[in-house]
Design a protein around this motif. Structure first.
Motif, PDB file in Angstrom:
ATOM      1  N   THR A   6       8.777  90.048   0.619  1.00  8.21           N
ATOM      2  CA  THR A   6       7.755  89.023   0.359  1.00  8.21           C
ATOM      3  C   THR A   6       7.372  89.014  -1.112  1.00  8.21           C
ATOM      4  O   THR A   6       7.243  87.946  -1.729  1.00  8.21           O
ATOM      5  CB  THR A   6       6.512  89.285   1.230  1.00  8.21           C
ATOM      6  N   ARG A   7       7.205  90.192  -1.688  1.00  7.97           N
ATOM      7  CA  ARG A   7       6.875  90.273  -3.114  1.00  7.97           C
ATOM      8  C   ARG A   7       8.040  89.763  -3.963  1.00  7.97           C
ATOM      9  O   ARG A   7       7.838  89.043  -4.946  1.00  7.97           O
ATOM     10  CB  ARG A   7       6.555  91.728  -3.484  1.00  7.97           C
ATOM     11  N   GLN A   8       9.274  90.095  -3.565  1.00 13.97           N
ATOM     12  CA  GLN A   8      10.444  89.686  -4.333  1.00 13.97           C
ATOM     13  C   GLN A   8      10.591  88.176  -4.376  1.00 13.97           C
ATOM     14  O   GLN A   8      10.994  87.604  -5.398  1.00 13.97           O
ATOM     15  CB  GLN A   8      11.700  90.325  -3.734  1.00 13.97           C
ATOM     16  N   PHE A   9      10.251  87.483  -3.272  1.00 14.08           N
ATOM     17  CA  PHE A   9      10.423  86.039  -3.198  1.00 14.08           C
ATOM     18  C   PHE A   9       9.097  85.277  -3.311  1.00 14.08           C
ATOM     19  O   PHE A   9       9.051  84.084  -3.015  1.00 14.08           O
ATOM     20  CB  PHE A   9      11.139  85.667  -1.890  1.00 14.08           C
ATOM     21  N   ASP A  10       8.065  85.991  -3.752  1.00 14.05           N
ATOM     22  CA  ASP A  10       6.765  85.361  -3.960  1.00 14.05           C
ATOM     23  C   ASP A  10       6.340  84.595  -2.708  1.00 14.05           C
ATOM     24  O   ASP A  10       5.926  83.435  -2.757  1.00 14.05           O
ATOM     25  CB  ASP A  10       6.812  84.413  -5.176  1.00 14.05           C
ATOM     26  N   GLY A  11       6.459  85.278  -1.575  1.00 10.58           N
ATOM     27  CA  GLY A  11       6.095  84.644  -0.316  1.00 10.58           C
ATOM     28  C   GLY A  11       4.617  84.790  -0.023  1.00 10.58           C
ATOM     29  O   GLY A  11       3.879  85.479  -0.739  1.00 10.58           O
TER      30      GLY A  11
END
Length: 382
Positions: free
Chosen positions: A69-74
């Motif tokens: 989630t952090r990696q894809f700015d979710g």
């Protein structure tokens, strides 16, 4: 013997193990695809193929929901609900003769974590690296964790579950069959004297392949009783689907918990005792300050070290590496086992001792707990 995977929470902080692992492959999907597949979902058919690039990558990469989630700015799980995750405990793994690996359901984290979720899916790892993911309707395959998985011919028999608390059925034992040809799941009605709502157990196919024997694990009894150890052995006949109790161990058992039903401080007390034993002064001072605040007075570490040492003659037994938060002593040739789960402490006498001896050990334990925690304790015979 087959059962649930080990709890990965025991290994998450092992930096040496992580250093030996190769880096995960780069994601092969877009942010739009991630947003489409970020959340767990139930299948609409039995089964429904839910293989997709996001979940497949998460299986291969071993990346948890929070990290991706952090990696894809979710969106935050606090607002959008839990993210799909393959970092689980209580999942079963079955190796097939053709090299496939069948991984069934499991749970990510615990109820207090925003990504907490109990799954009802099946993941197939093929020898050539392919991955299949199957989903199921909730009424066909309830969210399941802590089950056992035993291959019987062209099926895997799934026994038991922890499940969501409001969906547990004390006295009933969940038994499902996964067809290895179609990957359909069916509920198997069973009769006889069943273990009850069991999880974390071992299951073994008998030599003749006609039955599964279930041992150990924990049982949900319902009411205000905590999960209790399963101390008996059970046999499920695969021809008749009838359960049979193989043992009837009437061992004396007690459950002790704070009268206010709050978590106890035994783990923190054990940690402070260990810091003192190994001479870690700074950590000990910090732990003592924490306990002083929680208990309202300085903790008695000498008493904490003698908590499971009854006044009557006994022998302290070696720690069992497979038994977490468990202490065992032997009294007159009989093992007395103490298991702390944070909310309650359970004492089991694994054999026959005079009632006066059993009661003396339980009463002394309760008195020590009240002194240690500076609060009233209740003791209930199970």
């Amino acid at each position: 013997m087959t059962g649930a995977d080990d709890d990965p929470r025991d290994d998450e902080d092992d930096e040496d193990d992580d250093a030996d692992e190769p880096p995960p492959p780069p994601p092969d999907f877009t942010r739009e695809q991630f947003l489409e597949w970020r959340s767990p979902r139930y299948g609409a058919a039995n089964p429904e193929r839910l293989t997709n690039p996001v979940w497949t990558w998460l299986v291969r990469a071993g990346v948890n929901a929070w990290s991706v989630t952090r990696q894809f700015d979710g969106p935050s799980a606090l607002a959008a609900g839990p993210g799909w995750c393959f970092e689980r405990f209580g999942r079963s793994t079955t190796e097939l003769p053709d090299g496939r690996q069948i991984l069934v359901a499991g749970e990510h984290e615990d109820y207090y974590d925003p990504d907490f979720f109990i799954y009802n899916d099946v993941v197939v790892r093929h020898p050539d690296g392919r991955i299949d993911i199957f989903g199921y309707p909730r009424d066909v395959f309830p969210p399941t964790d802590g089950h056992s998985a035993t291959r019987v011919g062209d099926r895997i028999i799934l026994i038991g579950s922890i499940g969501y608390q409001n969906e547990r059925r004390p006295g009933h034992t969940q038994v499902l069959a996964l067809d290895l040809g179609t990957f359909a799941i069916t509920t198997i009605p069973t009769g006889g004297e069943m273990p009850g709502w069991i999880h974390g157990h071992g299951a073994a196919l008998t030599d003749d392949g006609r039955a599964i024997v279930v041992q150990r694990g924990k049982l949900e009894l319902g009411g205000d009783t905590s999960l209790v150890e399963n101390i008996d052995d059970w046999r499920l006949d695969l021809d008749t689907w009838q359960w049979q109790r193989l043992t009837d161990r009437r061992w004396p058992r007690f459950e002790l918990h704070r009268e206010d039903r709050q978590r106890n401080h035994l783990w923190d007390l054990r940690q402070a005792c260990w810091y003192r034993e190994v001479g870690w002064g700074d950590q000990l001072a910090e732990q003592l300050e924490k306990l002083d605040t929680a208990l309202g007075a300085p903790p008695d570490l000498d008493l904490a070290g003698q908590l499971f040492r009854p006044s009557i003659a006994h022998e302290v037994l070696k720690d069992d590496d497979d038994a977490y938060n468990t202490v065992r002593v032997r009294v007159d040739g009989v093992v007395v086992r103490f298991v702390d789960n944070g909310h309650s402490l359970q004492m089991t006498v694994e054999g026959e001792l005079p009632e006066a001896t059993v009661r003396a050990i339980a009463d002394e334990l309760r008195a020590k707990l009240e002194l240690l925690e500076r609060t009233s304790y209740t003791s209930k015979r199970l």
